[in-house]
Design an enzyme around this catalytic site. Structure first.
Site, PDB file in Angstrom:
ATOM      1  N   HIS A 162      85.425  47.833  59.392  1.00  0.00           N
ATOM      2  CA  HIS A 162      84.701  46.792  60.138  1.00  0.00           C
ATOM      3  C   HIS A 162      83.628  47.400  61.048  1.00  0.00           C
ATOM      4  CE1 HIS A 162      88.150  44.276  58.925  1.00  0.00           C
ATOM      5  NE2 HIS A 162      88.861  45.322  59.289  1.00  0.00           N
ATOM      6  N   SER A 283      55.480  55.525  63.821  1.00  0.00           N
ATOM      7  CA  SER A 283      54.984  54.174  64.029  1.00  0.00           C
ATOM      8  C   SER A 283      53.547  54.261  64.506  1.00  0.00           C
ATOM      9  CB  SER A 283      55.843  53.481  65.088  1.00  0.00           C
ATOM     10  OG  SER A 283      55.108  52.436  65.704  1.00  0.00           O
ATOM     11  N   LYS A 289      58.492  57.004  67.966  1.00  0.00           N
ATOM     12  CA  LYS A 289      59.329  56.641  66.830  1.00  0.00           C
ATOM     13  C   LYS A 289      59.311  57.657  65.698  1.00  0.00           C
ATOM     14  CE  LYS A 289      60.632  52.686  66.001  1.00  0.00           C
ATOM     15  NZ  LYS A 289      61.976  52.102  66.015  1.00  0.00           N
ATOM     16  N   GLU A 296      65.500  53.515  54.012  1.00  0.00           N
ATOM     17  CA  GLU A 296      65.186  52.082  54.117  1.00  0.00           C
ATOM     18  C   GLU A 296      64.535  51.574  52.835  1.00  0.00           C
ATOM     19  OE1 GLU A 296      64.488  51.170  58.823  1.00  0.00           O
ATOM     20  OE2 GLU A 296      62.839  52.038  57.711  1.00  0.00           O
TER      21      GLU A 296
END
Ligand code: ARG
Length: 465
Positions: A162, A283, A289, A296
Site C-alpha cells: 500500500h 526545467s 529541477k 516518465e
C-alpha cells in the site's frame, strides 16, 4: 473516363479506368511497408530457388532473378531506390523494378504465389528477427539488474505494501523481483517466436497453387520450422502479431511499474537513488529541477502499446476468411510497438547500471516505519505467545512508539516489557534491520545470502538461453 493508364498496374488487365488519385494514395502501404524490403527480397529469392528446383523456372532465369533482387537490395540500402505510391506496396515496387532490370525473367517471379502469402511471410520473417533483437535487449537489461543486485545484496531499504513501509528488504532483492518479471517476458517472447516461425508461402491467394511447389524446401531455405498447414488460415492469420503485441504490452507494463518506482525513488521525499544527469533533463523555468524524464516517458509510452493491442484485436474480430485488405492495417501498430519496445528496453538497459543508490536514505526510511514490528511478533511466538496475541501486543507497542516518537528498537527494554513479560534483552537482535532481513533466509527470501544465491541462479538462467 480514361482507360489509358489501366495497364500501368501489375493487376491492371481487367480495369478500364485508372485509379482515383486519392484512392491510390489512400490504399497504398508503401509509405510504411518499405521496412519489409529485406525480408521481401529474402522471401522472393527463396521462392525463386524453389521454383527452379521443381522445374518451373530454369536455372538461368533463377540466377537472373536472384542477382537482380540482390542488386535491388543494394539500391535500397544506398538510398537510390525510387519508391512509387502508384505501385502500392513494397512487394509490387520491388517486383516492378526487377522486371525493369532483368526483363521477362522478372515477370516469372510471381508464379505460384500471391501478395497474400508473400506479405504474411515477410511479416513473419521481419518479426522473427525483431523478436531476437528484443530478447537481446531484455537480456542486457536483466544482466544489468543482476550485477546491481549482487552489489546491493546487503543494502537495506523499506519494502512496501500500500506504499506504506511494511518490512525491511534488501535492495538487491527488490532488483531481482524486476529480473523475474522480465524473465517471464523473455520466455513469453521465445514462445511467441515458435508460432511466428511458420511459413505461409505456397498458400498463394488463399487456396494454394497448381504448380508442383516444394514448400518444405522453401521453409528450409528461410529457416522456418515448418510450412503452414492450411492455406486459408495461412494468408489470414495475424494471431502472431496480436500475440507479440500482447507480450510487448506486458513488457511495457513491467517497465512502467519499474519507472514508477524509479520516479518515486528519485524524488526529494524518498531520495533513495540518483540518476546520472545524462538520463535526466531540466526545467525551462525552475532552475533547481532535475526531472526523471526517461522513466516518465517509458511509463507514458506504455499507453500506446496497450492501444495497439486493442487496435489489432479489433482489426481482426470481424474478418471472414481469408485475406482482406483490412490486414494491411496490421503493420503500423506492429512497427510502432516494435520501435517503442526496443527503444524503451534499450534506454533501460543503459540506465539501470548507472543507478546511484543512496544507502543511508534507504536505511533511514526502513528504520522510521516500524518495519520490524512483524519480527517482534515472530519473536513473541517463538517464546510461546499465540500469533494473534503477539500481533495485539506489538500493535500496542507500536502505538506507544508513535506516541513517544520512537521506533521499536529505540524503546528501552523496561518499556517493551510492559507489553509482555516474555520479552528479554535478546529482543534487540530481532529489532535491528540487519537481523530482520538476515532472518528471512529461505529460497525466495530477502536475506543477503539468498540474494547472492538468487543472483547466481539468475546468471545461469541468462546463460542457458
Ligand atoms: N499491401 C498489402 C498488405 O499489406 C499486401 C497484400 C495485398 N493483397 C491484396 N490482395 N490486395 O496486406
Amino acid at each position: 473516363m480514361t482507360d489509358k493508364d489501366s495497364t500501368d498496374k501489375p493487376w491492371g488487365g481487367r480495369f478500364s479506368e485508372s485509379t482515383d488519385a486519392f484512392v491510390e494514395a489512400f490504399t497504398a502501404s508503401v509509405g510504411f511497408d518499405h521496412r519489409l524490403y529485406a525480408c521481401d527480397i529474402q522471401g522472393s529469392i527463396a521462392h525463386a530457388r524453389m521454383l527452379a528446383r521443381v522445374g518451373v523456372l530454369d536455372e538461368a532465369e533463377c540466377q537472373r532473378i536472384v542477382e537482380g533482387l540482390e542488386a535491388i537490395r543494394g539500391e535500397i540500402e544506398r538510398g537510390e531506390f525510387e519508391w512509387s505510391v502508384g505501385l502500392e506496396d513494397v512487394h509490387m515496387n520491388i517486383e516492378a523494378r526487377l522486371t525493369q532490370r532483368i526483363g521477362d525473367a522478372g515477370k516469372k517471379l510471381h508464379t505460384g504465389r500471391s501478395r497474400n502469402d508473400q506479405v504474411a511471410t515477410d511479416l513473419r520473417l521481419y518479426l522473427r528477427e525483431q523478436i531476437d533483437a528484443c530478447r537481446a535487449e531484455l537480456r542486457r537489461l536483466q544482466q544489468g539488474l543482476v550485477d546491481l543486485a549482487e552489489r546491493e545484496a546487503d543494502t537495506i531499504m523499506p519494502g512496501f505494501t500500500h506504499l506504506q513501509v511494511a518490512m525491511p528488504v534488501t535492495f538487491g532483492h527488490h532488483l531481482l523481483a524486476w529480473f523475474e518479471m522480465l524473465e517471464r517476458d523473455r520466455a513469453r517472447l521465445a514462445d511467441c517466436r515458435r508460432r511466428v516461425n511458420v511459413m505461409p508461402l505456397g498458400a498463394a491467394a488463399l487456396a494454394g497453387t497448381t504448380y508442383p511447389i516444394d514448400r518444405a524446401y522453401t521453409a528450409e531455405l528461410l529457416g522456418f520450422d515448418a510450412p503452414s498447414e492450411n492455406s486459408l488460415d495461412a494468408v489470414s492469420d495475424r494471431d502472431f502479431v496480436i500475440e507479440f503485441t500482447a507480450a510487448a504490452a506486458l513488457i511495457m507494463t513491467h517497465l512502467s511499474r519499474m519507472s514508477e518506482e524509479l520516479i518515486l525513488w528519485t524524488s526529494a521525499q524518498f531520495g533513495f537513488i540518483d540518476l546520472p544527469d545524462r538520463f535526466c533533463t531540466g526545467s525551462s523555468i525552475m532552475p533547481q529541477k532535475k526531472n526523471p524524464d526517461v522513466p516518465e516517458l517509458v511509463r507514458g509510452k506504455t499507453g500506446r502499446v496497450n492501444g495497439h493491442l486493442i487496435g489489432l484485436l479489433t482489426l481482426m474480430k470481424g474478418q471472414p476468411l481469408a485475406y482482406n485488405k483490412d490486414n494491411q492495417e496490421d503493420k503500423e501498430p506492429l512497427f510502432d510497438t516494435l520501435d517503442t519496445l526496443l527503444g524503451s528496453l534499450r534506454v533501460f538497459a543503459d540506465m539501470i547500471p548507472a543507478i546511484e543508490p543512496n544507502r543511508e536514505r534507504m536505511r533511514e526510511a526502513a528504520r522510521a516505519g516500524f518495519s520490524t514490528a512483524t519480527d517482534l511478533a515472530d519473536y513473541l511466538v517463538r517464546k510461546g505467545v499465540p500469533f494473534r496475541d503477539a500481533h495485539e501486543i506489538v500493535g500496542k507497542a507500536v502505538r506507544h512508539g508513535i506516541d513517544t516518537g520512537r521506533d521499536l528498537a529505540e524503546l528501552p527494554l523496561e518499556d517493551l516489557q510492559r507489553f509482555s513479560s516474555v520479552i528479554g534483552a535478546d529482543v534487540f537482535e530481532v529489532l535491528t534491520l540487519e537481523g530482520s532481513v538476515a532472518a528471512r533466509n529461505h529460497l525466495g527470501g530477502t536475506a543477503p545470502e539468498q540474494v547472492r544465491a538468487a543472483a547466481r541462479r539468475a546468471r545461469e538462467r541468462l546463460a542457458r538461453d
